[in-house]
Design an enzyme around this catalytic site. Structure first.
Site, PDB file in Angstrom:
ATOM      1  N   HIS A 227       0.866  -1.185   0.000  1.00 25.37           N
ATOM      2  CA  HIS A 227       0.000   0.000   0.000  1.00 25.37           C
ATOM      3  C   HIS A 227       0.906   1.241   0.000  1.00 25.37           C
ATOM      4  CE1 HIS A 227      -2.869   2.926   1.735  1.00 25.37           C
ATOM      5  NE2 HIS A 227      -3.830   2.093   1.395  1.00 25.37           N
TER       6      HIS A 227
ATOM      7  N   ASP B  13       2.727  -4.575   8.025  1.00 22.21           N
ATOM      8  CA  ASP B  13       1.545  -3.742   7.855  1.00 22.21           C
ATOM      9  C   ASP B  13       0.343  -4.669   8.023  1.00 22.21           C
ATOM     10  OD1 ASP B  13      -0.639  -2.409   6.960  1.00 22.21           O
ATOM     11  OD2 ASP B  13       0.246  -1.754   5.071  1.00 22.21           O
TER      12      ASP B  13
ATOM     13  N   GLN C  16      -4.892  -5.098   6.929  1.00 20.01           N
ATOM     14  CA  GLN C  16      -5.916  -6.037   6.444  1.00 20.01           C
ATOM     15  C   GLN C  16      -5.903  -7.333   7.229  1.00 20.01           C
ATOM     16  OE1 GLN C  16      -8.189  -5.205   4.408  1.00 20.01           O
ATOM     17  NE2 GLN C  16      -7.315  -3.304   3.630  1.00 20.01           N
TER      18      GLN C  16
ATOM     19  N   LYS D 158     -10.701  -0.681  10.072  1.00 15.06           N
ATOM     20  CA  LYS D 158     -10.785  -1.918   9.278  1.00 15.06           C
ATOM     21  C   LYS D 158     -11.204  -3.092  10.164  1.00 15.06           C
ATOM     22  CE  LYS D 158      -7.850  -0.024   5.980  1.00 15.06           C
ATOM     23  NZ  LYS D 158      -8.090   0.198   4.570  1.00 15.06           N
TER      24      LYS D 158
ATOM     25  N   CYS E 166      -4.676   2.420  -3.771  1.00 15.03           N
ATOM     26  CA  CYS E 166      -3.443   2.938  -3.141  1.00 15.03           C
ATOM     27  C   CYS E 166      -2.296   1.951  -3.295  1.00 15.03           C
ATOM     28  CB  CYS E 166      -3.647   3.280  -1.671  1.00 15.03           C
ATOM     29  SG  CYS E 166      -4.873   4.546  -1.414  1.00 15.03           S
TER      30      CYS E 166
HETATM   31  N1  PMP Z   1      -1.978  -0.724   4.568  1.00  9.00           N
HETATM   32  C1  PMP Z   1      -2.940  -1.469   4.023  1.00  9.00           C
HETATM   33  C2  PMP Z   1      -2.624  -2.866   3.581  1.00  9.00           C
HETATM   34  C3  PMP Z   1      -4.221  -0.940   3.879  1.00  9.00           C
HETATM   35  O1  PMP Z   1      -5.186  -1.690   3.336  1.00  9.00           O
HETATM   36  C4  PMP Z   1      -4.481   0.385   4.306  1.00  9.00           C
HETATM   37  C5  PMP Z   1      -5.850   1.002   4.142  1.00  9.00           C
HETATM   38  N2  PMP Z   1      -6.396   0.828   2.863  1.00  9.00           N
HETATM   39  C6  PMP Z   1      -3.444   1.108   4.882  1.00  9.00           C
HETATM   40  C7  PMP Z   1      -2.205   0.511   4.997  1.00  9.00           C
HETATM   41  C8  PMP Z   1      -3.631   2.485   5.377  1.00  9.00           C
HETATM   42  O2  PMP Z   1      -4.531   2.501   6.425  1.00  9.00           O
HETATM   43  P1  PMP Z   1      -5.144   3.869   6.968  1.00  9.00           P
HETATM   44  O3  PMP Z   1      -5.622   4.612   5.764  1.00  9.00           O
HETATM   45  O4  PMP Z   1      -6.239   3.430   7.860  1.00  9.00           O
HETATM   46  O5  PMP Z   1      -4.045   4.581   7.692  1.00  9.00           O
END
Ligand code: PMP
Length: 398
Positions: free
Chosen positions: A116, A193, A196, A219, A356
């Site tokens: 991401h 990270d 998910q 999430k 993203c």
């Molecule tokens: N890492 C992953 C794998 C994600 O799916 C996301 C959210 N789409 C993020 C990081 C970023 O999370 P946040 O926008 O809640 O900070």
């Protein structure tokens, strides 16, 4: 696991079920989380850590209880949990404190193709400041981080490996123990990270052996604006402060300021009190169901969805068969945004876009994918509605 009444976000205005297949972007909230947030911002509301009056002392207990719950979810100690605004802020925190203090020109960081943006850009910003180099681990043909390639790439110059525990696009699950072993074999730290992963897999940072773990509450069926960084106590204790302000200090004079111990050292300002309590309620909620049961539920939905979608000739599926709750796909001759719009008319919400993860889109050779992602509340009717919507789209586009 449907229990429609506890999920007000899953109801259309006419009371019918909204086929929400965008849980990987953000999860809907169960009534008990909504109630916990409502109480915290209403009847129970007061500041934390400062008040001498009972309400504030109670709020402080509730806030710190939430930290303990998050620690319990991740398998860490409460002193190792830093509340952040989310996973993004947690990764930026690590880059700007641990990274800035420990990495220098010539050191290397290993990321992967499927990360991401929030696990790419903070390291690029660090690269601009320190001259650290970034390497990118390729994927296997079915879309997993290729750990054999990682082993070939890693050298003693690597000080950090930062990988997604579960890909937000492909749902690929990282064999964490193996990744940890590879990183530690060259003396690198490893950040996972877990954005998910925390809502889909049982996590135990101590058993996994990682050094940093990040996640976002929204999430995990909790509120937005709150997340957590877990870092091993010895690493966290040695990290310099990040943002300065109230709550993160020990003693302030104009000549010199000393800082509070971790985790308070990294939590400047009045914290997200209400959100943290909502985060704690979300942890209680998922633990009440059990992450193994949630994982099994979503694994069954993924198998069914992949089976149904693969019967449609024009659908190209991405990612591994055993993805965790997430299925990305393309419909031949139809832009994912058009598909998303038609599905919306059918009462089905999917995500269409680059998620993203633009480097992953480049790797897949597509500008965007359509993504259906599942949660506790998802069921077969959601998959049936998705398939109906895709079939209608295919008819419209001939
Ligand atoms: N890492 C992953 C794998 C994600 O799916 C996301 C959210 N789409 C993020 C990081 C970023 O999370 P946040 O926008 O809640 O900070």
């Amino acid at each position: 696991m449907r229990e429609g009444d506890i999920w007000p976000g899953l109801r259309n205005p006419d009371g019918s079920r909204w086929h929400y297949l965008d849980t990987a972007a953000t999860a809907q909230k169960p009534q008990e989380v909504i109630d916990a947030v409502t109480r915290a911002i209403g009847a129970d509301y007061a500041t934390v850590h400062r008040g001498v009056y009972t309400r504030s002392a109670d709020m402080t207990l509730a806030f710190e209880a939430a930290r303990r719950k998050v620690a319990g979810l991740l398998g860490g100690d409460e002193g190792e949990i830093v509340f952040t605004r989310g996973a993004t802020e947690a990764i930026n925190l690590v880059a700007q404190t641990w990274g800035q203090a420990n990495l220098k020109a010539g050191d290397r960081i290993l990321l992967s193709v499927l990360e991401h943006h929030s696990n790419i850009v903070p390291w690029q910003l660090l690269r601009e400041r320190t001259g650290v180099e970034i390497d990118v681990c390729p994927l296997t043909p079915d879309g997993r981080i290729d750990l054999e390639a990682a082993e070939r790439i890693l050298t003693p110059a690597h000080k950090l490996v930062a990988f997604a525990h579960v890909s937000n696009v492909l749902g690929s699950m990282l064999p964490v123990e193996q990744a940890v072993k590879l990183a530690h074999a060259v003396g690198a730290k490893i950040l996972l990270d877990g954005c998910q992963a925390v809502a889909r897999l049982a996590v135990d940072v101590k058993a996994l052996g990682c050094d940093f773990y990040v996640c976002s509450a929204h999430k995990l069926y909790g509120p937005t604006g709150i997340g957590a960084l877990w870092a091993r106590a010895d690493i966290l204790d040695a990290m310099p402060p990040w943002q300065g302000g109230g709550s993160m200090i020990d003693r302030v004079t104009f000549a010199k300021t000393t800082y509070a111990p971790a985790p308070q050292r990294f939590e400047a300002g009045t914290p997200a009190i209400v959100e943290a309590i909502g985060f704690g309620a979300a942890v209680d909620f998922v633990q009440g169901i059990g992450l193994d049961a949630i994982h099994a539920h979503e694994a069954a939905l993924v198998a069914r969805a992949r089976g149904e979608l693969s019967r449609l000739n024009s659908v190209r599926l991405f990612g591994p068969e055993d993805s965790a709750g997430i299925v990305s796909f393309a419909l031949e001759g139809v832009h994912p945004h058009d598909l998303g719009t038609i599905l919306d008319e059918e009462g089905v919400a999917i995500r269409a876009g680059h998620h993203c993860a633009q480097p992953l889109m480049d790797h897949l050779g597509v500008p965007a994918t359509a993504r259906a992602s599942f949660g506790i509340y998802s069921d077969d009717s959601d998959i049936a509605a998705l398939v109906r919507g895709i079939e209608r789209t295919m008819r419209i586009f001939g």
